[in-house]
Scaffold this active site. Structure first.
Site: not given
Length: 639
Positions: A310, A389
């Site tokens: 990420d 997320y």
């Protein structure tokens, strides 16, 4: 100042904000971003060996000066101001790293990356890929077959991970082709609760076309709203600071009681803390997020490739969210605007004080008197949204001299359409009014931080302490500690059985007891990878195989999975920084790479929106002070 302050009248009354001279580690300002892009574009236009059109810049941020230069710098002295850019040309499958001197107004270096080495995703690539998917007729037909309107669905774009395409798929640049994948969800509020299971598109970003659609069959699609049906009112809680705050902001330098540090912000790392000191004594040169690795554990062709990086794939700082006073942070927080890849991010960083319970207390056994001090903390926070997320990162400074690093995980699970039949690795977490189930596959989060500690200066050593029983024939209760000093770079694991922790010790300063001054790294939650050692995702995320890595400080070693994990073809990052292992002396400049983690086996309570989860570790003074540094905190009753 190089940034904007978003302050209400209340915030101005609470915090002291003062101008200060520029610092070498200040993030690029809006004007510097504009200038850097202009200089970069002019350079590419003028060089006949470089493309002139179709350029993208996935990442542009401050090129940090060498650490030795910053340590030698004194306020008021001039310093070099440079930007670093990743430049991408999709049609030719070429990419470069460029250095831009902002004072001289020129590009000082351009390094072309090897074929197949891929920078993180550019925002314009997301937009272009989205349009390609929308126009792809086989995908539109697959949605119509499921009773969905292609114009109303949500498209989630991913780095490709490792996925074997059929042999007849033609890629524009063979194994060096830049790829992206697309998932589909039924649109509306919180679409991740309504997955269109089984559809995975692969996009050739060099040719800018969809090259493959995997459709493993129709599964039921949930009609869940993704939200609550009822609202429960809570009575308000207000924090009052009638005498104002002890927080002082001078330019980018924060002062809070004995702590001082410099605030940085980078489009990849997000928040960076520099030059952390206590009462003028160095603790750390640079503290920042390094990487987040998220592998999914479902044995299914539509899922096994999902192993996100990420930070390195998506430039986490570029996805920073604006913080909401009264929601993400208290209403009395000091809020700072930032820029990431020239994109303005209002309220990107927040600083605030909060009550923290009892700092210390004691009772006098003779006079029945209590002596208690109330604790407070300074929280420096930011968050980033990466798909389903949202990650929040709190750096919490405490009056006892310790620093806690808390990662919060919020958002929505990445869900799977499923039938009533049990399915391995994907527990059912929801059932809508029509009897349609939703499952959430098992997954893990490995969150790595780069910690350049300089305890009383950069000359440090690393020691491991374990607690072990003493096998004494007479006394059965005794236990003691063992100490291991490391003489070369390497890696170690958390061991709760022996209460293992690590000390970074000064190479020259001694405390009142004659021992090296030190700070310890005390582990909290951690995760062990459950994938096979030769799993492609784990091969690229070698840092996740151990919780602690330690290396010599090198300016060009910044990220735990390497500079370019997007479609990484070989292991990189800290596993290579420490191989071959170089010897360490008691006076080396060390960097710790610490990975905290969370294994998420989802539960019904995680649906439709997850309650927040938190994982943390601490940096704690151990012999750094002669005695409790919070003894002098005033009793509130005496104020």
């Amino acid at each position: 100042m190089r940034f904007l302050l978003a302050l209400s009248l209340l915030l101005t009354a609470c915090a002291h904000v003062r101008p200060a001279r520029p610092h070498p580690l200040d993030p690029l300002s809006s004007g510097e971003y504009t200038r850097a892009f202009a200089i970069l574009n002019a350079h590419f236009q003028a060089d006949p060996a470089l493309p002139h059109e179709g350029l993208r810049v996935p990442m542009l941020g401050l090129a940090e000066p060498p650490k030795r230069d910053v340590l030698a710098w004194r306020e008021g002295q001039p310093f070099v101001r440079q930007g670093e850019a990743h430049v991408l040309h999709n049609p030719s499958a070429r990419a470069w790293v460029a250095r831009i001197d902002l004072a001289q107004g020129r590009v000082v270096s351009v390094r072309e990356l090897a074929k197949g080495v891929q920078p993180g995703v550019a925002g314009s690539e997301f937009r272009d890929a989205h349009q390609l998917v929308r126009a792809y007729e086989p995908w539109r037909n697959a949605l119509r077959a499921r009773g969905l309107d292609p114009e109303q669905v949500y498209i989630d774009l991913w780095a490709p991970g490792h996925f074997e395409l059929p042999a007849d798929v033609q890629l524009s640049h063979g194994e060096h082709t830049r790829l992206m994948r697309a998932l589909t969800f039924d649109g509306g509020l919180n679409p991740y609760d309504r997955p269109v299971e089984g559809l995975v598109l692969t996009i050739d970003l060099n040719a800018m076309k969809v090259v493959h659609l995997a459709d493993t069959g129709v599964r039921p699609i949930s009609h869940d709203s993704g939200s609550a049906e009822h609202v429960r009112a809570l009575k308000p809680i207000h924090t009052s600071m009638p005498q104002g705050s002890d927080l002082v902001l001078e330019g980018r330098r924060v002062r809070w009681h004995e702590f001082t540090f410099v605030l940085g912000f980078h489009p990849r790392d997000g928040l960076v803390l520099y030059d952390v000191r206590h009462d003028g004594r160095p603790i750390a040169y640079r503290l920042a997020l390094s990487e987040i690795y998220v592998p999914y554990g479902l044995g299914d062709a539509a899922w096994s490739w999902r192993s996100a990086f990420d930070v390195g794939e998506y430039n986490a700082g570029s996805s920073a969210q604006s913080l909401d006073p009264g929601g993400d942070v208290p209403e009395h927080a000091l809020l700072l605007d930032e820029h990431a890849n020239s994109r303005p991010v209002p309220r990107a960083i927040a600083l605030y004080e909060r009550d923290a319970g009892v700092l210390w207390t004691r009772s006098d056994p003779y006079h029945d008197r209590r002596d208690t001090r109330r604790a407070r903390e300074l929280v420096v926070t930011w968050n980033t949204v990466v798909g389903n997320y949202i990650y929040g990162f709190d750096w919490v400074f405490k009056l006892d001299g310790s620093i806690e690093v808390i990662t919060s995980l919020n958002g929505t699970t990445l869900n799977r359409g499923t039938s009533e039949a049990p399915e391995a690795s994907a527990p059912k977490i929801g059932k809508d009014a029509h009897g349609v189930y939703t499952a959430a596959p098992h997954h893990q989060h490995f969150v790595s931080f780069r910690l350049d500690l300089d305890v009383d200066g950069p000359d440090n050593s690393l020691m491991e302490m374990d607690v072990v029983p003493l096998r004494d024939a007479t006394f059965k209760n005794a236990f003691d500690t063992t100490m291991l000093h490391f003489t070369e770079e390497g890696a170690r694991d958390v061991s709760p059985q022996v209460a293992r922790h690590w000390h970074v010790e000064s190479g020259h300063e001694r405390n009142a007891l004659g021992k090296p001054t030190s700070f310890s790294l005390e582990p909290g939650a951690f995760a062990l990878p459950y994938s096979a050692p030769d799993f492609a995702g784990l091969q690229r995320a070698g840092f996740a195989t151990h919780q602690l890595w330690f290396t010599r400080q090198r300016d060009d070693e910044r990220y735990a999975a390497g500079d370019f994990p997007y479609q990484g073809a070989r292991p990189d990052g800290v596993t290579q920084y420490s191989a071959p292992a170089e010897p360490l002396t008691p006076r080396d400049d060390l960097v710790l790479w610490y990975t905290t983690g969370f294994t998420h086996v989802a539960r019904p309570e995680d649906h439709p929106v997850m309650p927040g989860e938190s994982i943390s570790f601490r940096l704690v003074p151990r012999g750094f002070f002669a005695r409790n540094p919070a003894l002098d905190v005033q009793d509130r009753r005496a104020q």
